[in-house]
Write a protein that holds these residues in place. Sequence first.
Motif, mmCIF file in Angstrom:
data_model
loop_
_atom_site.group_PDB
_atom_site.id
_atom_site.type_symbol
_atom_site.label_atom_id
_atom_site.label_comp_id
_atom_site.label_asym_id
_atom_site.label_seq_id
_atom_site.Cartn_x
_atom_site.Cartn_y
_atom_site.Cartn_z
ATOM 1 N N ASN A 96 0.802 -1.227 0.000
ATOM 2 C CA ASN A 96 0.000 0.000 0.000
ATOM 3 C C ASN A 96 0.832 1.273 0.000
ATOM 4 O O ASN A 96 0.356 2.319 0.431
ATOM 5 N N ASP A 97 2.076 1.204 -0.462
ATOM 6 C CA ASP A 97 2.907 2.394 -0.639
ATOM 7 C C ASP A 97 2.931 3.272 0.613
ATOM 8 O O ASP A 97 2.633 4.463 0.559
ATOM 9 N N GLY A 98 3.239 2.651 1.749
ATOM 10 C CA GLY A 98 3.342 3.412 2.991
ATOM 11 C C GLY A 98 2.020 3.900 3.541
ATOM 12 O O GLY A 98 1.989 4.808 4.359
ATOM 13 N N GLY A 99 0.917 3.319 3.101
ATOM 14 C CA GLY A 99 -0.397 3.703 3.614
ATOM 15 C C GLY A 99 -1.068 4.820 2.849
ATOM 16 O O GLY A 99 -2.189 5.203 3.165
ATOM 17 N N LYS A 100 -0.409 5.356 1.822
ATOM 18 C CA LYS A 100 -0.981 6.498 1.109
ATOM 19 C C LYS A 100 -2.341 6.201 0.480
ATOM 20 O O LYS A 100 -3.255 7.015 0.620
ATOM 21 N N PRO A 101 -2.541 5.055 -0.207
ATOM 22 C CA PRO A 101 -3.886 4.796 -0.766
ATOM 23 C C PRO A 101 -4.962 4.688 0.316
ATOM 24 O O PRO A 101 -6.065 5.200 0.155
ATOM 25 N N CYS A 102 -4.647 4.057 1.441
ATOM 26 C CA CYS A 102 -5.606 3.953 2.544
ATOM 27 C C CYS A 102 -5.928 5.337 3.088
ATOM 28 O O CYS A 102 -7.079 5.673 3.348
#
Length: 123
Positions: A96-102
């Motif tokens: 999740n790319d370090g949580g960015k999409p979430c």
Amino acid sequence: MLGVSHRDDNQSLRAIVGNTTAMTAARNGNTNPWPDGTILGKLVWKDSRHPLWQPALVPGELSHIEFMVKDSKKYANTGGWGFARWVGMELKPLNNDGGKPCFECQKAAAETDFVFTRPAPLP
């Protein structure tokens, strides 16, 4: 268990759980902001109809499991929250790319410390 939810947009049922820090904060009304050390977990299933009682929605196939961890310093770039998700019955980790999409979705709940969940009322 902190609460439950149903989403009409993707036909899913959710059980939201929390660690001791989360549960204490919820019981005391200290959830805006949630304290550092809070961990919220979400178990998500696709909707299914109960075979013996068709009006009842029950958990079907597992969709995913996700966690939010509150550490305002470590995760300052994502509102103080770290995110993780495992997808499907095989629980495949989602990159999740370090949580960015979430965090992009959680921004809609900025006024409640980026958390949509409302603790279930207790007597």
